[in-house]
Every structure is written in structure tokens, then in C-alpha cells.
Design a protein around this motif. Structure first.
Motif, PDB file in Angstrom:
ATOM      1  N   VAL A   1       6.782  -7.217 -49.199  1.00 36.45           N
ATOM      2  CA  VAL A   1       7.022  -8.523 -48.592  1.00 36.45           C
ATOM      3  C   VAL A   1       8.273  -8.419 -47.714  1.00 36.45           C
ATOM      4  O   VAL A   1       9.378  -8.240 -48.218  1.00 36.45           O
ATOM      5  N   GLY A   2       8.066  -8.475 -46.406  1.00 35.15           N
ATOM      6  CA  GLY A   2       9.200  -8.569 -45.502  1.00 35.15           C
ATOM      7  C   GLY A   2       9.748  -7.315 -44.876  1.00 35.15           C
ATOM      8  O   GLY A   2      10.876  -7.349 -44.373  1.00 35.15           O
ATOM      9  N   PRO A   3       9.045  -6.186 -44.846  1.00 32.16           N
ATOM     10  CA  PRO A   3       9.595  -5.040 -44.117  1.00 32.16           C
ATOM     11  C   PRO A   3       9.608  -5.328 -42.621  1.00 32.16           C
ATOM     12  O   PRO A   3       8.739  -6.033 -42.117  1.00 32.16           O
ATOM     13  N   GLY A   4      10.609  -4.794 -41.934  1.00 32.68           N
ATOM     14  CA  GLY A   4      10.741  -5.092 -40.516  1.00 32.68           C
ATOM     15  C   GLY A   4       9.565  -4.616 -39.689  1.00 32.68           C
ATOM     16  O   GLY A   4       8.887  -5.393 -39.029  1.00 32.68           O
ATOM     17  N   ASP A   5       9.294  -3.328 -39.702  1.00 40.39           N
ATOM     18  CA  ASP A   5       8.185  -2.748 -38.958  1.00 40.39           C
ATOM     19  C   ASP A   5       7.580  -1.659 -39.837  1.00 40.39           C
ATOM     20  O   ASP A   5       7.997  -0.498 -39.769  1.00 40.39           O
TER      21      ASP A   5
ATOM     22  N   LEU B   1       2.774  -7.967 -46.605  1.00 43.81           N
ATOM     23  CA  LEU B   1       3.034  -8.950 -45.561  1.00 43.81           C
ATOM     24  C   LEU B   1       4.288  -8.581 -44.775  1.00 43.81           C
ATOM     25  O   LEU B   1       5.340  -8.332 -45.361  1.00 43.81           O
ATOM     26  N   SER B   2       4.152  -8.544 -43.466  1.00 38.68           N
ATOM     27  CA  SER B   2       5.281  -8.254 -42.591  1.00 38.68           C
ATOM     28  C   SER B   2       5.904  -9.561 -42.121  1.00 38.68           C
ATOM     29  O   SER B   2       5.196 -10.553 -41.917  1.00 38.68           O
ATOM     30  N   LEU B   3       7.224  -9.565 -41.948  1.00 41.22           N
ATOM     31  CA  LEU B   3       7.902 -10.742 -41.414  1.00 41.22           C
ATOM     32  C   LEU B   3       8.033 -10.680 -39.896  1.00 41.22           C
ATOM     33  O   LEU B   3       8.609 -11.575 -39.283  1.00 41.22           O
ATOM     34  N   LEU B   4       7.520  -9.603 -39.292  1.00 37.04           N
ATOM     35  CA  LEU B   4       7.688  -9.390 -37.854  1.00 37.04           C
ATOM     36  C   LEU B   4       9.163  -9.418 -37.482  1.00 37.04           C
ATOM     37  O   LEU B   4       9.534  -9.828 -36.372  1.00 37.04           O
ATOM     38  N   ALA B   5      10.010  -9.001 -38.420  1.00 34.45           N
ATOM     39  CA  ALA B   5      11.454  -9.119 -38.226  1.00 34.45           C
ATOM     40  C   ALA B   5      11.938  -8.368 -36.996  1.00 34.45           C
ATOM     41  O   ALA B   5      12.788  -8.859 -36.245  1.00 34.45           O
ATOM     42  N   THR B   6      11.402  -7.181 -36.785  1.00 34.31           N
ATOM     43  CA  THR B   6      11.824  -6.401 -35.618  1.00 34.31           C
ATOM     44  C   THR B   6      11.347  -7.050 -34.328  1.00 34.31           C
ATOM     45  O   THR B   6      12.119  -7.255 -33.377  1.00 34.31           O
ATOM     46  N   GLU B   7      10.067  -7.402 -34.285  1.00 36.72           N
ATOM     47  CA  GLU B   7       9.482  -7.984 -33.080  1.00 36.72           C
ATOM     48  C   GLU B   7      10.107  -9.329 -32.712  1.00 36.72           C
ATOM     49  O   GLU B   7      10.184  -9.689 -31.533  1.00 36.72           O
ATOM     50  N   LEU B   8      10.547 -10.084 -33.722  1.00 35.85           N
ATOM     51  CA  LEU B   8      11.093 -11.421 -33.469  1.00 35.85           C
ATOM     52  C   LEU B   8      12.531 -11.391 -32.950  1.00 35.85           C
ATOM     53  O   LEU B   8      13.052 -12.419 -32.517  1.00 35.85           O
TER      54      LEU B   8
END
Length: 331
Positions: A121-125, A145-152
Motif C-alpha cells: 500500500v503506497g509505494p511510489g513507483d 495499490l500504488s499512490l502514484l506518489a512519484t507521478e503526482l
């Protein structure tokens, strides 16, 4: 003949007893391993909302902790080096599935087992980090589930520039000891030229680094601040918010709790939905679906939250065209 009848009767009796004993045995209660680099409670001292959302999701699917499901919690309390031992503990307990919160926890679980299903839950990419082969076909024993942290990261920078068109220098504060966080910094550097801003890298990885980082920020006079969050930077929420307020920096954060605690802006996926969806993945795994057959899910709901009280305190105004798009405004 009597001997044969006796043997048949005895066999029937023994079979009936076996069936009865088997029927009396309680069904196996699934065990979930929870592995996180943070703390059981939030930075405000309240119970961890991630757990509450996850348990709510399980309840909606018919699982109640302590009744028909058991959760083994393991927290690293901000000490990343502990994650590998904690992951090994969960493997030793032979849990049915491991739920990991953040990239370091997922990497530790991956090293500990290649057979127990892992729901991240929540890895960047997850692809660039080598956690899965692809989002559509994860392969191996990891999905989630990805948080799209890098892309965002680029989108957050874009919103910051849209809210404050005159900014030209944006400082990025991040844990430089975390490779996943460094990917986000690089993403900001890719987006910056298009937006007409330059990026000032300000890395930290030790509590003593913050004074140096804050000194660098104040001496080079950044116009705005983008804070990239991981377990370490979240742990120092109070210090970061106090610095941003002291120097009246327009700051963008990745999580809503920073804005609720006094930060200016946040944009990102709905964490409550993400953790409830994690429960859906667990349910599918417990019912026999293999991780390799479950595509990595990306966020479906995003939230822009603005703290107008903070804006007033630091002397900035949020343009109406940005304010009207906010999902929530704190006044």
C-alpha cells in the motif's frame, strides 16, 4: 459372519466419530501480517487512521478482527533497519498474507519471502523500484495499490505554481536516504522547466540534518516549499510546519494530516479509499486468487485541500480559480 458384522459396525462407528470430531473443529482463522515503518499512533497521538480505514474495509467484507480474522501488527517506529527482522517474524508466524505500508516495508517483505502473498500500500513507483514486473501483470508474490506518489509530484508542483504564479525557486525537502523519495525529487526536476521554476534540493536523513536544511532554505530564499513525505519526514512534522510558518513559505504537502496540523496545501489520493481497497485485495487473496493475477491498482479519487487560516497567517492569497477546485477548505 458375526465377526464380519462386528467389524462393519465398528468401522461405521469410527467413521461417524471422525466425522463428528472434524465437524467440531473450528474453521481456520486467517492471519494477516501488517508491516509498517511508522508508529501505531499518528503524529497527533491518535490511533493510526490507516488501520482504522483498513479494518473498516475488512468489516464491509464480513471480517471482524479477533473473531474471524487475526492481524499480527509489526511497527518499525521510524527505524527502517528493523523492518527486515520484523518481516522475518511475520514469515515465521506463517501468516496468510502480509500487508505492507510504504516502500521500505515492501522491500523488506520481498526479501523475507517469495511465497507468502504481499499486498503493498503506497509505494511510489513499484515498477521502477523493482517490486513488480508491471502494473497489469505484477508477477511473483507482490501486488497491491500504488499512490502514484512519484507521478503526482509534477502535478503538485503545477498546483503550487498555479496558486502562486510569481514563484521561481521551489525548495524540495526530502529524505535523501530513501531511493523512492529521490525518484520524486527527480520527477519535480523534470516538471520544473516547463513551469518556469528551478528546484533547490534540500535532503535530510538524520534528525540533526534539519537545522542545516533549514539554514540552507533561509539563506537561499526559496519562494515556496514542496515537502516529500516518508516515515522519517512525517516523524518531524512539527518541525517542518513550524519552519514553513516562521519563514512564511507557501508549502505543498503530500498528505492531508499536514494541512490539518497547519500546513498550507495538499494534493493527493484519498488514503481512506486506498486502505479500504487494500482490504478487498486481502479478501481476494484469502479466497484463492494469486497475487500475480491481481493488477496493481492506481488511485481513483484525488483531493485538493487548502488551509485558508494558514494562508492568512503567512500573508498569502489563494486565487479563486484554485480555491474553487478545492475538495475541502479549512477556514
Amino acid at each position: 459372519m458375526k465377526k464380519i458384522i462386528f467389524c462393519v459396525a465398528l468401522s461405521t462407528l469410527l467413521l461417524a466419530l471422525c466425522v463428528e470430531v472434524e465437524a467440531q473443529q473450528p474453521p481456520k482463522v486467517p492471519r494477516i501480517g501488517w508491516l509498517a515503518g511508522g508508529f501505531p499512533s499518528s503524529s497527533s497521538g491518535l490511533s493510526n487512521p490507516n488501520i482504522e480505514w483498513f479494518l473498516q474495509g475488512l468489516k464491509e467484507l464480513g471480517y471482524v478482527e479477533g473473531k474471524n480474522i487475526v492481524i499480527e501488527y509489526r511497527w518499525a517506529d521510524g527505524k527502517r533497519e528493523r523492518l527486515f527482522d520484523l518481516a522475518a517474524e511475520l514469515v515465521g508466524l506463517k501468516v496468510d498474507v502480509i500487508v505492507t505500508r510504504n516502500t521500505p516495508a515492501t522491500l523488506a517483505a520481498k526479501k523475507a519471502t517469495t511465497t507468502i502473498p504481499i499486498i503493498m500500500v503506497g509505494p511510489g513507483d513499484p515498477v521502477r523500484l523493482g517490486l513488480v514486473d508491471s502494473l497489469a501483470r505484477p508477477g511473483g508474490n507482490i501486488t497491491g495499490l500504488s499512490l502514484l506518489a512519484t507521478e503526482l509530484t509534477g502535478k503538485r508542483l503545477e498546483l503550487l505554481k498555479e496558486a502562486f504564479p510569481k514563484i521561481s525557486r521551489v525548495a524540495v525537502l526530502w529524505n535523501e536516504g530513501d531511493s523512492a523519495m529521490t525518484l520524486r525529487v527527480k520527477e519535480a526536476e523534470v516538471a520544473a522547466p516547463v513551469l518556469g521554476v528551478t528546484i533547490q534540493r534540500v535532503g535530510v536523513q538524520d534528525p540533526n540534518d534539519f537545522e542545516r536544511a533549514f539554514a540552507a532554505l533561509s539563506s537561499k530564499a526559496a519562494d515556496a516549499l514542496l515537502v516529500i513525505l516518508d516515515t522519517f519526514t512525517i516523524l518531524h512534522q512539527k518541525r517542518i510546519l513550524e519552519f514553513a510558518a516562521k519563514y512564511r513559505l507557501a508549502a505543498m504537502y503530500e498528505r492531508i494530516d499536514f494541512v490539518e496540523a497547519g500546513g498550507l496545501m495538499t494534493y493527493g489520493p484519498s488514503l481512506s479509499e486506498i486502505f479500504r481497497r487494500a482490504a478487498v485485495y486481502v479478501d481476494k487473496i484469502l479466497k484463492g486468487t494469486k497475487p500475480a493475477d491481481l493488477p496493481v491498482e492506481q488511485p481513483r479519487k484525488f483531493e485538493l485541500v487548502i488551509n485558508l487560516k494558514t494562508a492568512k497567517q503567512i500573508g498569502v492569497k489563494i486565487p479563486p480559480n484554485v480555491l474553487v477546485r478545492a475538495d475541502r477548505v479549512i477556514r
